[in-house]
Design a protein around this motif. Structure first.
Motif, PDB file in Angstrom:
ATOM      1  N   ILE A   1       4.380   7.145  -6.712  1.00 57.83           N
ATOM      2  CA  ILE A   1       4.955   6.040  -5.932  1.00 57.83           C
ATOM      3  C   ILE A   1       4.549   4.702  -6.525  1.00 57.83           C
ATOM      4  CG2 ILE A   1       5.051   4.974  -3.648  1.00 57.83           C
ATOM      5  CD1 ILE A   1       4.483   7.741  -2.461  1.00 57.83           C
ATOM      6  N   THR A   2       3.306   4.569  -6.943  1.00 56.90           N
ATOM      7  CA  THR A   2       2.850   3.316  -7.545  1.00 56.90           C
ATOM      8  C   THR A   2       3.652   3.004  -8.803  1.00 56.90           C
ATOM      9  OG1 THR A   2       0.616   3.599  -6.650  1.00 56.90           O
ATOM     10  CG2 THR A   2       0.866   2.129  -8.552  1.00 56.90           C
ATOM     11  N   ARG A   3       3.876   4.006  -9.628  1.00 55.73           N
ATOM     12  CA  ARG A   3       4.671   3.779 -10.839  1.00 55.73           C
ATOM     13  C   ARG A   3       6.092   3.322 -10.490  1.00 55.73           C
ATOM     14  NH1 ARG A   3       4.660   4.565 -16.275  1.00 55.73           N
ATOM     15  NH2 ARG A   3       6.741   4.804 -17.200  1.00 55.73           N
ATOM     16  N   GLN A   4       6.692   3.933  -9.493  1.00 58.09           N
ATOM     17  CA  GLN A   4       8.045   3.542  -9.092  1.00 58.09           C
ATOM     18  C   GLN A   4       8.079   2.085  -8.623  1.00 58.09           C
ATOM     19  OE1 GLN A   4       9.259   6.431  -6.148  1.00 58.09           O
ATOM     20  NE2 GLN A   4       8.726   8.137  -7.507  1.00 58.09           N
ATOM     21  N   LEU A   5       7.032   1.664  -7.915  1.00 57.96           N
ATOM     22  CA  LEU A   5       6.962   0.273  -7.472  1.00 57.96           C
ATOM     23  C   LEU A   5       6.865  -0.676  -8.671  1.00 57.96           C
ATOM     24  CD1 LEU A   5       4.455   0.714  -4.506  1.00 57.96           C
ATOM     25  CD2 LEU A   5       6.829  -0.006  -4.293  1.00 57.96           C
TER      26      LEU A   5
ATOM     27  N   GLU B   1      -1.493  10.175  -6.637  1.00 58.03           N
ATOM     28  CA  GLU B   1      -0.469   9.426  -7.373  1.00 58.03           C
ATOM     29  C   GLU B   1       0.044  10.229  -8.565  1.00 58.03           C
ATOM     30  OE1 GLU B   1       1.947   6.540  -9.338  1.00 58.03           O
ATOM     31  OE2 GLU B   1       1.444   6.913  -7.234  1.00 58.03           O
ATOM     32  N   ARG B   2      -0.771  11.139  -9.090  1.00 62.67           N
ATOM     33  CA  ARG B   2      -0.332  11.952 -10.225  1.00 62.67           C
ATOM     34  C   ARG B   2       0.915  12.749  -9.866  1.00 62.67           C
ATOM     35  NH1 ARG B   2      -3.062  13.040 -14.602  1.00 62.67           N
ATOM     36  NH2 ARG B   2      -5.026  12.362 -13.631  1.00 62.67           N
ATOM     37  N   GLU B   3       0.980  13.242  -8.649  1.00 66.03           N
ATOM     38  CA  GLU B   3       2.126  14.038  -8.219  1.00 66.03           C
ATOM     39  C   GLU B   3       3.225  13.172  -7.618  1.00 66.03           C
ATOM     40  OE1 GLU B   3       3.216  17.415  -4.818  1.00 66.03           O
ATOM     41  OE2 GLU B   3       1.130  16.914  -5.261  1.00 66.03           O
ATOM     42  N   TRP B   4       2.842  12.172  -6.789  1.00 60.80           N
ATOM     43  CA  TRP B   4       3.847  11.429  -6.035  1.00 60.80           C
ATOM     44  C   TRP B   4       4.460  10.272  -6.835  1.00 60.80           C
ATOM     45  CZ3 TRP B   4       5.606  12.644  -1.130  1.00 60.80           C
ATOM     46  CH2 TRP B   4       4.946  13.725  -0.509  1.00 60.80           C
TER      47      TRP B   4
ATOM     48  N   ASN C   1       0.854  -1.183   0.000  1.00 60.24           N
ATOM     49  CA  ASN C   1       0.000   0.000   0.000  1.00 60.24           C
ATOM     50  C   ASN C   1       0.892   1.235   0.000  1.00 60.24           C
ATOM     51  OD1 ASN C   1      -2.867  -1.009   0.268  1.00 60.24           O
ATOM     52  ND2 ASN C   1      -1.897  -2.085   1.952  1.00 60.24           N
ATOM     53  N   PRO C   2       1.042   1.887  -1.149  1.00 58.12           N
ATOM     54  CA  PRO C   2       1.915   3.069  -1.207  1.00 58.12           C
ATOM     55  C   PRO C   2       1.356   4.273  -0.470  1.00 58.12           C
ATOM     56  CG  PRO C   2       0.823   2.706  -3.310  1.00 58.12           C
ATOM     57  CD  PRO C   2       0.510   1.513  -2.465  1.00 58.12           C
ATOM     58  N   TYR C   3       0.049   4.251  -0.187  1.00 55.22           N
ATOM     59  CA  TYR C   3      -0.591   5.363   0.513  1.00 55.22           C
ATOM     60  C   TYR C   3      -1.463   4.837   1.647  1.00 55.22           C
ATOM     61  CZ  TYR C   3       0.683   7.573  -3.906  1.00 55.22           C
ATOM     62  OH  TYR C   3       1.368   8.014  -5.003  1.00 55.22           O
ATOM     63  N   GLN C   4      -1.678   5.676   2.653  1.00 58.00           N
ATOM     64  CA  GLN C   4      -2.677   5.406   3.686  1.00 58.00           C
ATOM     65  C   GLN C   4      -3.693   6.528   3.670  1.00 58.00           C
ATOM     66  OE1 GLN C   4       0.253   3.792   7.058  1.00 58.00           O
ATOM     67  NE2 GLN C   4      -1.894   3.414   7.527  1.00 58.00           N
ATOM     68  N   GLY C   5      -4.961   6.152   3.797  1.00 62.27           N
ATOM     69  CA  GLY C   5      -6.037   7.084   3.526  1.00 62.27           C
ATOM     70  C   GLY C   5      -6.296   7.106   2.034  1.00 62.27           C
TER      71      GLY C   5
END
Length: 367
Positions: free
Chosen positions: A152-156, A147-150, A77-81
């Motif tokens: 993180i999912t793409r990096q994973l 996710e558009r800004e961060w 889970n790259p994000y919480q909330g």
């Protein structure tokens, strides 16, 4: 429990912030008659809550699961909330562990893990690591708007693609289309499978249930885009809500199949912990005339309670209504040719540890 406001917040799923169950104290907001809240100088209601993102420094990134009724053993889970704000989200109670409320806090006070890819690389490099598919989107949506800004999912996914590691994705977010350049080559190697979650087709209902998620029709387009790219894609009819969304079951499956879905699954509405209070208040705000009937059926499904956490029944429910939904789903899938290939398994034999990721760096000497 904090008192609910007289109306729902525009663009938000939760109508209030239930108290954190781990707190011993309770807090109530009152108007002392002095300075009005910022943005309310003219007597207007309180301004809508803003979304904030806080960096979370995780120590590990892969969560292990041994639940017998969940079809994966590893997840990230790259994000919480989650900013999508779906009122029924079973992940809401997890925000209490962050000393926040599962209500409005869950969808406005978000946490991002920018070091997730580095942590994943380190875990995959461990000598004892055993390759099994990693699920993205098991708690909160990996393609929610931030996710558009961060990214993180793409990096994973970049790390998983490099290591030829299989993964599954469950999402409502259109940003999954951005990553087709990674997912399509992985799909050609039988390394990825995606599910798009669609609980209803009614746009008006979707705006209330999933206030910041793409429309159901846009999610059907996502299914088409994934299928066109060669990514095996399915539809997750989740959750099935008695007397609100159950009428759309066959229509969702038909539309998904027409847009290229090959797989399908479903989950009955779950109301763990604070979610039951949030959902009850949401019903009272948006569908007061149906609220009693909906909750009566929910309790029939859940053995007389609002929620049943038992393995085996928590995902599907029990009783006549639950059996009827299961039968309808089975017949529709058979008619539409969904889930025909039950032997399809992602390939775990191609996995190779990431280059140069050993803790002491010695592997690089032999590259």
């Amino acid at each position: 429990m904090a008192a609910a406001p007289p109306h729902a917040h525009k663009g938000r799923g939760a109508t209030f912030n239930p108290a954190n169950r781990f707190r011993r104290d309770a807090r109530d907001t009152i108007d002392d008659g002095w300075v009005p809240p910022e943005g309310c100088e003219n007597g207007d209601d309180a301004p809508p809550p803003k979304t904030t993102v806080t960096i979370q420094n995780a120590r590990t990134i892969i969560a292990r699961n041994e639940s017998p009724d969940i079809p994966f053993s590893q997840s990230i889970n790259p994000y919480q909330g989650c900013e999508h704000g779906c009122i029924y989200c079973y992940a809401r109670p997890s925000h209490a562990y962050l000393d926040l409320s599962p209500g409005l806090d869950f969808e406005t006070r978000l946490f991002a893990k920018p070091d997730a890819a580095a942590l994943l690389r380190a875990e995959l490099a461990k000598p004892g690591y055993r390759c099994e598919p990693i699920a993205l989107g098991t708690n909160t949506d990996p393609y929610q708007p931030i996710e558009r800004e961060w990214r993180i999912t793409r990096q994973l996914i970049e790390v998983l693609a490099e290591c030829e590691h299989p993964l599954t994705i469950t999402t409502k977010g259109v940003l999954v289309e951005r990553d087709l350049d990674l997912l399509a080559p992985m799909a050609a190697k039988n390394l990825v499978r995606a599910y798009v979650s669609i609980a209803m087709l009614d746009r008006e209902l979707a705006r209330k249930l999933d206030p910041r998620a793409p429309s159901p029709q846009r999610r059907l387009e996502m299914i088409q885009a994934l299928a066109n790219a060669g990514v095996p894609v399915g539809v997750s009819v989740a959750p099935v809500i008695p007397q609100l969304t159950d009428k759309d079951l066959e229509a969702i499956l038909e539309a998904a199949a027409a847009h290229g879905a090959r797989l399908a699954t479903w989950v009955m509405l779950r109301l763990p912990r604070e979610v039951k209070d949030l959902f009850r208040d949401w019903l009272a705000q948006h569908y007061p005339l149906r609220a009693g009937h909906v909750m009566s059926l929910v309790q029939q499904i859940r053995g007389g309670r609002d929620n049943d956490p038992a393995f085996g029944s928590r995902m599907r429910g029990q009783g006549q209504f639950a059996d009827l939904i299961a039968k309808r789903f089975e017949l529709a899938c058979k008619r539409l040719g969904l889930n025909e290939d039950r032997t399809l398994r992602l390939d775990t034999t191609r996995f190779r540890p990431p280059r140069g990721a050993a803790a002491d760096g010695q592997l690089e000497l032999f590259a």
